[in-house]
Design a protein around this motif. Structure first.
Motif: not given
Length: 409
Positions: A1-7, A54-57, A62-70
């Motif tokens: 996950m990058t440090t400039d994650i989208e809010t 918008f799949a796998g938020i 590394e497994y095709g998701g977005l790596g974002l938060t709940t």
């Protein structure tokens, strides 16, 4: 996950615009889940989500998701409620099976199957319950015998939602009969269409044939079909059941769109009251008010327990609390709907505008919500033993080698 994650708010606005421009409004009633067309349509919708980003938020990148938060997932779920979504894939594919593979799978299993799930290319189901097993999952008798570097699976599973439309099933089988029942189990990833697998659909009282029974006759599985450790299946199944409770209780971070049958929505009750001319009746208004209040409590409970598990304030087993509440709320909602609908719940006329067909079918199916995700009695046991620390209930076969436990044939 990058440090400039989208809010979260930036993500919400982007999702809102994309949803409005891309997806159709949600249909007024949930389509039957027992047709090939419904599952193919869900696959297509999942691919649309994937291609739109918008799949796998909450799945790792590394497994095709977005790596974002709940919180990102919650924002997307809220924005997606008015739109048609691949709800059939939420449970068990995304919230239970894919989540379990994320926790338990080998790197190869995760890289092979998780991106395929998020694209809509694979549907996963559970092969857990057995025809004579009741609620004693650890007492199962389906067996996998080692044959060199492969396994031979025999036995039967039942109540597998959507198995006829699936590609793989997570199957718990006995691999050692000489140890106590919890110690001799292994979880396998089984191709549904492999030679030796037979899937039969079960017709329910509602007319639906969503549930299935499976028969395994000398099904050959490679060594890399094992999920978790050999003879470590109970630990793997416990993790899978954690995700199942989260899915049924509404705390899973892996689903998008509406959450049908977590207690219904009181808007339907209001439509029923208006359609049957009872919206001015004080008793009916009180019933609708109670239903709305219960849904507010449900949502607050889900949010509270989710946060508490994430921060370690409550153990993962606390997911049984909203699962239990959601079942009881589902009963209240369906009972209230039938009480308002009255005879119309049994004499539905197409086009009557009152959702009376779903009222009658939901009432016929109401008992399922005390069983799905483990019975409510099991949820109470989990809460008492694993959350409150109360003593475990007695079991005559505890610590007894399974081949010495009497059981019928």
């Amino acid at each position: 996950m990058t440090t400039d994650i989208e809010t979260v708010e930036e993500f919400r606005v982007r999702a809102r615009n994309w949803l409005k421009a891309t997806l159709l409004p949600a249909p007024p009633t949930i389509a039957p889940a027992d047709t090939e067309e419904a599952w193919q349509h869900a696959r297509r919708l999942q691919r649309v989500l994937h291609d739109g980003g918008f799949a796998g938020i909450c799945f790792p990148t590394e497994y095709g998701g977005l790596g974002l938060t709940t919180d990102h997932q919650a924002a997307f779920t809220e924005e997606s409620l008015p739109y048609e979504m691949p709800l059939l894939l939420n449970v068990p594919t995304l919230a239970i099976c894919a989540a379990s593979l994320l926790d338990l799978g080998t790197e190869e299993q995760k890289r092979t199957h998780l991106p395929a799930v998020l694209r809509g290319d694979e549907i996963l189901v559970q092969f857990l319950s057995e025809p004579r097993g009741g609620s004693d999952l650890a007492g199962l008798t389906s067996r996998a015998d080692r044959d060199g570097d492969r396994w031979i699976l025999n036995g039967s599973k039942i109540w597998s939602s959507g198995a006829y439309a699936a590609d793989y099933g997570l199957c718990l089988a006995r691999t050692d009969w000489t140890v106590p029942k919890h110690q001799g189990l292994t979880l396998f990833l089984v191709p549904v269409h492999a030679e030796g697998v037979t899937v039969q659909r079960i017709k329910q009282v509602t007319g639906s044939t969503e549930f299935c029974q499976e028969f395994f006759d000398d099904v050959v599985l490679p060594a890399d079909a094992v999920v978790g450790a050999v003879d470590g299946g109970w630990a793997a199944a416990s993790r899978l059941l954690f995700h199942e409770r989260a899915a049924l209780g509404g705390t899973s971070p892996y689903t998008s769109g509406a959450r049908p049958h977590l207690g219904g929505e009181a808007d339907q009750l209001l439509r029923l009251a208006k359609a049957t001319g009872q919206d001015g009746d004080s008793r009916v208004r009180e019933d609708i008010g109670e239903a709305r209040a219960m849904n507010i409590v449900r949502d607050q409970l889900i949010a509270h327990v989710t946060r508490a598990i994430a921060t370690g304030t409550l153990p993962p087993a606390a997911g049984a609390i909203p699962r239990l509440f959601s079942a009881e709320n589902a009963w209240l909602q369906t009972d209230t709907a039938l009480r308002i609908a009255g005879p119309h719940g049994a004499t539905h006329t197409p086009g009557d505008g009152a959702d009376t067909e779903t009222v009658g079918l939901d009432y016929l199916f109401r008992a399922a919500w005390s069983l799905a995700g483990g019975s409510t009695e099991m949820a109470r046991n989990v809460i008492s033993e694993r959350v409150l620390g109360m003593p475990r209930e007695a079991a005559a076969d505890r610590d007894v080698p399974f081949d010495q436990v009497p059981h019928g044939r």
